[in-house]
Design an enzyme around this catalytic site. Structure first.
Site, PDB file in Angstrom:
ATOM      1  N   ASP A 140       0.839  -1.203   0.000  1.00  0.00           N
ATOM      2  CA  ASP A 140       0.000   0.000   0.000  1.00  0.00           C
ATOM      3  C   ASP A 140       0.873   1.252   0.000  1.00  0.00           C
ATOM      4  OD1 ASP A 140      -1.993  -1.765   0.233  1.00  0.00           O
ATOM      5  OD2 ASP A 140      -2.847  -0.965   2.100  1.00  0.00           O
ATOM      6  N   GLU A 149       3.967   1.668  -1.198  1.00  0.00           N
ATOM      7  CA  GLU A 149       4.552   1.943  -2.518  1.00  0.00           C
ATOM      8  C   GLU A 149       3.505   2.520  -3.466  1.00  0.00           C
ATOM      9  OE1 GLU A 149       7.770  -1.538  -3.242  1.00  0.00           O
ATOM     10  OE2 GLU A 149       5.892  -2.134  -2.324  1.00  0.00           O
ATOM     11  N   PHE A 150       2.280   1.969  -3.357  1.00  0.00           N
ATOM     12  CA  PHE A 150       1.184   2.456  -4.193  1.00  0.00           C
ATOM     13  C   PHE A 150       0.928   3.933  -3.901  1.00  0.00           C
ATOM     14  CE2 PHE A 150      -3.296   3.436  -4.823  1.00  0.00           C
ATOM     15  CZ  PHE A 150      -3.502   2.963  -6.109  1.00  0.00           C
ATOM     16  N   ASP A 151       0.871   4.270  -2.614  1.00  0.00           N
ATOM     17  CA  ASP A 151       0.594   5.651  -2.228  1.00  0.00           C
ATOM     18  C   ASP A 151       1.673   6.611  -2.710  1.00  0.00           C
ATOM     19  OD1 ASP A 151      -1.815   5.279  -1.203  1.00  0.00           O
ATOM     20  OD2 ASP A 151      -1.318   5.794   0.875  1.00  0.00           O
ATOM     21  N   SER A 159     -13.376   6.882  -1.036  1.00  0.00           N
ATOM     22  CA  SER A 159     -12.195   6.307  -0.405  1.00  0.00           C
ATOM     23  C   SER A 159     -11.731   7.273   0.691  1.00  0.00           C
ATOM     24  CB  SER A 159     -11.158   6.161  -1.506  1.00  0.00           C
ATOM     25  OG  SER A 159      -9.975   5.687  -0.989  1.00  0.00           O
ATOM     26  N   LEU A 160     -10.569   7.047   1.265  1.00  0.00           N
ATOM     27  CA  LEU A 160     -10.054   7.935   2.316  1.00  0.00           C
ATOM     28  C   LEU A 160      -8.664   8.411   1.928  1.00  0.00           C
ATOM     29  CD1 LEU A 160     -10.870   5.883   5.538  1.00  0.00           C
ATOM     30  CD2 LEU A 160     -11.837   8.110   4.941  1.00  0.00           C
ATOM     31  N   GLU A 192     -11.489   5.424  14.881  1.00  0.00           N
ATOM     32  CA  GLU A 192     -11.896   4.033  14.679  1.00  0.00           C
ATOM     33  C   GLU A 192     -10.715   3.243  14.131  1.00  0.00           C
ATOM     34  OE1 GLU A 192     -15.046   4.420  11.834  1.00  0.00           O
ATOM     35  OE2 GLU A 192     -16.044   5.910  13.097  1.00  0.00           O
ATOM     36  N   LYS A 209      -8.986   0.967  11.392  1.00  0.00           N
ATOM     37  CA  LYS A 209      -9.158   0.797   9.952  1.00  0.00           C
ATOM     38  C   LYS A 209      -9.079  -0.706   9.678  1.00  0.00           C
ATOM     39  CE  LYS A 209      -7.580   2.749   5.576  1.00  0.00           C
ATOM     40  NZ  LYS A 209      -7.835   1.563   4.804  1.00  0.00           N
ATOM     41  N   ASP A 268      -9.009  -4.091   7.717  1.00  0.00           N
ATOM     42  CA  ASP A 268      -8.393  -4.386   6.429  1.00  0.00           C
ATOM     43  C   ASP A 268      -9.153  -5.491   5.711  1.00  0.00           C
ATOM     44  OD1 ASP A 268      -6.672  -4.087   4.400  1.00  0.00           O
ATOM     45  OD2 ASP A 268      -4.961  -5.055   5.368  1.00  0.00           O
ATOM     46  N   ARG A 327     -18.056  -1.857  -3.279  1.00  0.00           N
ATOM     47  CA  ARG A 327     -17.853  -0.449  -3.601  1.00  0.00           C
ATOM     48  C   ARG A 327     -17.886  -0.222  -5.110  1.00  0.00           C
ATOM     49  NH1 ARG A 327     -12.673   2.976  -1.669  1.00  0.00           N
ATOM     50  NH2 ARG A 327     -11.650   1.930  -3.417  1.00  0.00           N
ATOM     51  N   TYR A 381     -19.378   0.957   9.740  1.00  0.00           N
ATOM     52  CA  TYR A 381     -18.800   2.177  10.312  1.00  0.00           C
ATOM     53  C   TYR A 381     -19.302   3.476   9.702  1.00  0.00           C
ATOM     54  CZ  TYR A 381     -15.722   0.805   6.445  1.00  0.00           C
ATOM     55  OH  TYR A 381     -15.238   0.383   5.237  1.00  0.00           O
ATOM     56  N   LYS A 401      -2.128   5.371   8.431  1.00  0.00           N
ATOM     57  CA  LYS A 401      -1.728   3.977   8.168  1.00  0.00           C
ATOM     58  C   LYS A 401      -0.579   3.583   9.089  1.00  0.00           C
ATOM     59  CE  LYS A 401      -2.729   2.224   4.324  1.00  0.00           C
ATOM     60  NZ  LYS A 401      -3.546   1.557   3.432  1.00  0.00           N
ATOM     61  N   CYS A 427      17.700 -32.372  -4.096  1.00  0.00           N
ATOM     62  CA  CYS A 427      16.657 -32.291  -3.067  1.00  0.00           C
ATOM     63  C   CYS A 427      17.286 -32.541  -1.690  1.00  0.00           C
ATOM     64  CB  CYS A 427      15.579 -33.336  -3.345  1.00  0.00           C
ATOM     65  SG  CYS A 427      14.369 -33.443  -2.015  1.00  0.00           S
ATOM     66  N   CYS A 434      15.677 -36.026  -0.317  1.00  0.00           N
ATOM     67  CA  CYS A 434      15.938 -37.354  -0.880  1.00  0.00           C
ATOM     68  C   CYS A 434      17.115 -37.386  -1.850  1.00  0.00           C
ATOM     69  CB  CYS A 434      14.676 -37.893  -1.562  1.00  0.00           C
ATOM     70  SG  CYS A 434      14.317 -37.055  -3.109  1.00  0.00           S
ATOM     71  N   CYS A 462      11.354 -31.027  -6.550  1.00  0.00           N
ATOM     72  CA  CYS A 462      11.956 -32.345  -6.490  1.00  0.00           C
ATOM     73  C   CYS A 462      11.014 -33.269  -7.265  1.00  0.00           C
ATOM     74  CB  CYS A 462      12.074 -32.812  -5.044  1.00  0.00           C
ATOM     75  SG  CYS A 462      12.390 -34.577  -4.954  1.00  0.00           S
ATOM     76  N   CYS A 486      10.110 -39.307  -2.096  1.00  0.00           N
ATOM     77  CA  CYS A 486      10.641 -38.235  -1.258  1.00  0.00           C
ATOM     78  C   CYS A 486       9.713 -38.082  -0.033  1.00  0.00           C
ATOM     79  CB  CYS A 486      10.684 -36.976  -2.120  1.00  0.00           C
ATOM     80  SG  CYS A 486      11.288 -35.526  -1.295  1.00  0.00           S
TER      81      CYS A 486
HETATM   82  S1  IVH Z   1     -14.960   5.403   6.414  1.00  0.00           S
HETATM   83  C1  IVH Z   1     -16.443   8.332   3.307  1.00  0.00           C
HETATM   84  N1  IVH Z   1     -14.088   3.869   8.383  1.00  0.00           N
HETATM   85  O1  IVH Z   1     -10.784   1.924   4.155  1.00  0.00           O
HETATM   86  C2  IVH Z   1     -15.988   7.436   4.385  1.00  0.00           C
HETATM   87  N2  IVH Z   1     -13.478   3.309   6.164  1.00  0.00           N
HETATM   88  O2  IVH Z   1      -8.820   3.210   2.464  1.00  0.00           O
HETATM   89  C3  IVH Z   1     -15.192   6.298   3.881  1.00  0.00           C
HETATM   90  N3  IVH Z   1     -12.125   1.257   5.983  1.00  0.00           N
HETATM   91  O3  IVH Z   1     -12.949   2.592   1.475  1.00  0.00           O
HETATM   92  C4  IVH Z   1     -15.012   5.135   4.710  1.00  0.00           C
HETATM   93  N4  IVH Z   1     -12.062   0.788   8.138  1.00  0.00           N
HETATM   94  O4  IVH Z   1     -13.251   0.323   2.783  1.00  0.00           O
HETATM   95  C5  IVH Z   1     -14.097   4.087   7.052  1.00  0.00           C
HETATM   96  N5  IVH Z   1     -13.421   2.596  10.203  1.00  0.00           N
HETATM   97  C6  IVH Z   1     -13.436   2.809   8.903  1.00  0.00           C
HETATM   98  C7  IVH Z   1     -12.781   1.948   7.998  1.00  0.00           C
HETATM   99  C8  IVH Z   1     -12.814   2.236   6.622  1.00  0.00           C
HETATM  100  C9  IVH Z   1     -11.700   0.399   6.939  1.00  0.00           C
HETATM  101  C10 IVH Z   1     -11.855   1.089   4.548  1.00  0.00           C
HETATM  102  C11 IVH Z   1     -12.996   1.435   3.611  1.00  0.00           C
HETATM  103  C12 IVH Z   1     -12.468   2.578   2.780  1.00  0.00           C
HETATM  104  C13 IVH Z   1     -10.994   2.317   2.829  1.00  0.00           C
HETATM  105  C14 IVH Z   1     -10.179   3.529   2.468  1.00  0.00           C
END
Ligand code: IVH
Length: 682
Positions: free
Chosen positions: A34, A36-38, A86-87, A116, A118, A120, A139, A229, A316, A410, A413, A428, A434
């Site tokens: 994640d 590296e992606f970011d 997304s966030l 809260e 997060k 996964d 989504r 959530y 994160k 191997c 064996c 092997c 084996c």
């Molecule tokens: S709130 C507009 N709350 O994380 C509000 N998201 O990286 C958006 N996620 O798409 C979501 N735990 O799938 C929210 N406590 C939490 C979360 C959460 C995991 C996920 C969710 C979101 C992604 C963004």
């Protein structure tokens, strides 16, 4: 960088990010972390800010990664009542404090935060009407989602009906995460290993993959869980987000117990520090903390960007890293014969556990990292599960060290290893001699989806070590004394074992075929082959052409099958197991129904099931499978990529062309889903 170079880099980054999004959301097998992606996404955002003329609504900076299944579109798609966003991510407390100051500058209103975990997993949007769950959407692309309601209804945590009289709104959407607890994940991967199916890299991929399966029955066995959530309901305009979640809990919905209201950013930082430690003892995966402005009125004031709310941010967790020394390298032979290099490390604390070993994956990976015994290396928990070595601390390398060479033989064996060109792995080839592979053969044979025999790994290990069993048929001629010589085996365990052996004689042919452990014959392939050839002798004597004529059978599989049957020991095993009473032919089943009686059905194109299954299905409902479009064809069932000549001919002759869905409705009006039917049929 000049304008032209920026433009090129933007295009390059967009392509790269789109490819990563596809790996993550569709294939559920990401190729970068994640983090590296970011970094890529950030670079793109910065370039688009510097050169706004290159901005585009199509850029991955402006839209959320999509999980929509476009191939064959196995799910109906529906729009979300409100977009599913997304966030924004932050990776340091400093960045988080910047979010706080930015937010405080954007509004004069007083506000507090709700913190809260997060979770996964994979996002889900539930729609309740009059207390009943009416729809569950993934989504998708944020606007439209895949309808996975039937699958979601199998998840125990999600109520199909809310607590009666608990004052829920007439209609509302509530979003959350479907995730896979570590327990379920470990069980699933363990079974997949036995079944020689590819393992899921982490619980997130496993959750997302499971939610998109076509059979709800299969989904229910995956042990998925859910936490919600984000409520979107009327009546909360002047309330708190945290209060809305408390209410949702009282209606019977699964809400996290680990959230906390925080009055200012210092309290948020406290919460993060606490959970950065405590998360390691949670039974499910988390990858950070989500910080949300709690007041709905302030949320409204702050609004959204194209992709994320301005009133929330994710922090994160850093993948924890530790520096330690490689003491030695072992080469482990797995059940399939694959040889995996494993580093023995000086024990080091990492994410709450002591790490002593880490996988080096394969020879290529070792070479890329240039790993040597005695090196100091950084270890990280990849996907929080298996520790992996990420890099070597070259400044501490002993100048006299020499590169590590992968063994040619191997370690178990001594057979010369062979390289599988497709998998970058060494194998092997001595599968019958084996020891780890012999054990693997028995464990696979006895596994639940194969013969379902009551015997565990420890017992198998001992039986092989004592040489009481060598070939599969030996299991059926063990005597009581041999069984009672195993550790902890008493009269009862022998009785259970014998009863399960007896029962295994009723196991249908396709599972017996799967149980034999022929390379590349997984559960699905075993079904396809059993349906196509009907019995083991026909399969064993099939020519290459006959095998290749079966759908989904390619050269690799043909090689595995022919090589396996060429071995006299394997043929002897088949004969001995036949004698023991196992099923080596498909049972002639009475038709399931008469719905297609008198009809000739012609099939063309690809379906959600294999063509073999489709033929079987037609016959099970008393229909005939046509070989070409003629005047006696009743229907032409057109799958995706249907043959245009056939379609054209059918149209000219006035023969009805129907879709796969329409066909199921005609064949079996009572059932909703072929996946259920298929399991019962074969
Ligand atoms: S709130 C507009 N709350 O994380 C509000 N998201 O990286 C958006 N996620 O798409 C979501 N735990 O799938 C929210 N406590 C939490 C979360 C959460 C995991 C996920 C969710 C979101 C992604 C963004």
């Amino acid at each position: 960088m000049d304008r032209e170079q920026a433009k090129n880099r933007i295009t390059q980054l967009r392509d790269e990010i789109n490819a990563h999004n596809r790996h993550y959301y569709i294939e559920n097998s990401p190729t970068v972390s994640d983090y590296e992606f970011d970094l890529l996404l950030r670079e793109l955002t910065e370039l688009e800010n510097l050169y706004p003329e290159f901005r585009s609504a199509d850029s991955p900076t402006a839209k959320v990664g999509s999980d929509l299944e476009t191939e064959n579109a196995p799910f109906k798609q529906y729009p979300h009542l409100h977009p599913m966003l997304s966030l924004a991510n932050t990776y340091s407390i400093e960045e988080l404090r910047e979010f706080d100051s930015r937010t405080r500058k954007s509004t004069v209103s007083r506000f507090s935060y709700n913190c809260e975990l997060k979770f996964d997993g994979t996002g889900i949007n539930l729609l309740y009407r009059n207390g009943i769950l009416v729809r569950a959407l993934t989504r998708g692309d944020g606007t439209t989602g895949d309808d996975v309601t039937r699958n979601v209804k199998t998840i125990k945590a999600i109520p199909i009906q809310l607590n009666p009289g608990s004052n829920y709104p007439d209609e509302f959407e509530i979003r959350g995460e479907i995730y896979m607890p570590f327990d379920s994940f470990n069980k699933l991967n363990y079974q997949r290993e036995l079944d020689e199916e590819p393992l899921f890299a982490n619980p997130r991929n496993a959750a997302a993959g499971s939610l998109k399966m076509l059979s709800p029955k299969a989904v229910s066995s995956r042990g998925l869980a859910c936490v919600l959530y984000h409520l979107i309901a009327p009546g909360y305009e002047d309330s708190l987000h945290s209060k809305s979640l408390e209410d949702a809990a009282s209606w019977g919905l699964p809400i996290s117990e680990h959230s906390r209201r925080c009055t200012d950013i210092d309290q948020v930082v406290e919460y993060i520090k606490e959970w950065d430690e405590k998360r390691h003892s949670l039974p499910f995966p988390t990858d950070g903390v989500v910080v949300k402005v709690d007041q709905y009125a302030v949320q409204r004031e702050l609004g959204f960007t194209a992709k994320t709310p301005r009133w929330a941010v994710a922090y994160k967790f850093k993948p924890e890293e530790a520096l330690t020394k490689i003491e030695s390298i072992d080469y482990q032979v797995g059940r399939t014969g694959a040889v995996t290099p494993v580093a023995n490390l000086s024990p080091v604390q990492l994410s709450g556990t002591t790490v002593k070993r880490a996988t080096l994956h394969n020879a290529d990976q070792m070479e890329i990292l240039d790993i040597r015994v005695g090196d100091y290396v950084y270890v990280e928990k990849g996907g929080e599960i298996i520790p992996k070595i990420t890099r070597v601390e070259l400044s501490r390398r002993n100048p006299e060290s020499t590169p590590e060479t992968f063994p040619a033989h191997c370690p178990s064996c001594g057979s010369p290893l062979v390289r599988d060109p497709e998998q970058a792995k060494f194998f092997c080839p001595n599968s019958d001699g084996c020891p780890p592979q012999i054990e693997g053969k028995f464990i696979h044979f006895a596994s639940r989806k194969a013969m379902d025999i009551n015997i565990g790994e420890v017992a198998v290990h001992q039986l092989v070590a004592k040489e009481y069993v060598k070939e599969l048929q030996d299991l059926y001629s063990l005597d009581d004394l041999q069984m009672l010589s195993l550790d902890k085996w008493k009269g009862k365990s022998v009785e259970n074992f014998r009863a399960s052996l007896e029962k295994s004689k009723q196991v249908p042919f396709h599972r017996v075929l799967y149980a034999l452990g022929i390379r590349n014959i997984g559960e699905t392939t075993a079904k396809t082959l059993a349906t196509a050839f009907k019995n083991i002798d026909a399969l064993a004597s099939a020519t290459r052409e006959q095998l290749l004529a079966v759908e989904d059978v390619g050269d690799t599989l043909v090689d595995s099958i022919t090589n396996w049957f060429q071995e006299p020991r394997h043929r002897a095993t088949v004969e001995a197991l036949k004698k023991a009473g196992l099923q080596f032919a498909v049972e002639d089943k009475a038709p399931v129904s008469d719905t297609l009686k008198g009809m000739t059905i012609m099939i063309t194109g690809n379906y959600s099931v294999s063509r073999e299954t489709m033929k079987y299905y037609i016959e099970a409902h008393s229909g005939k499978v046509g070989s070409s479009v003629t005047s006696s064809t009743t229907y032409l069932v057109a799958g995706t990529k249907a043959g245009s000549a056939k379609l054209e001919k059918a149209r000219k002759m006035g023969i009805p062309v129907i879709s796969e869905e329409e066909f199921y409705k005609i064949a079996n009006p009572e059932r909703e889903n072929i996946a259920d039917d298929k399991d019962d049929l074969i």
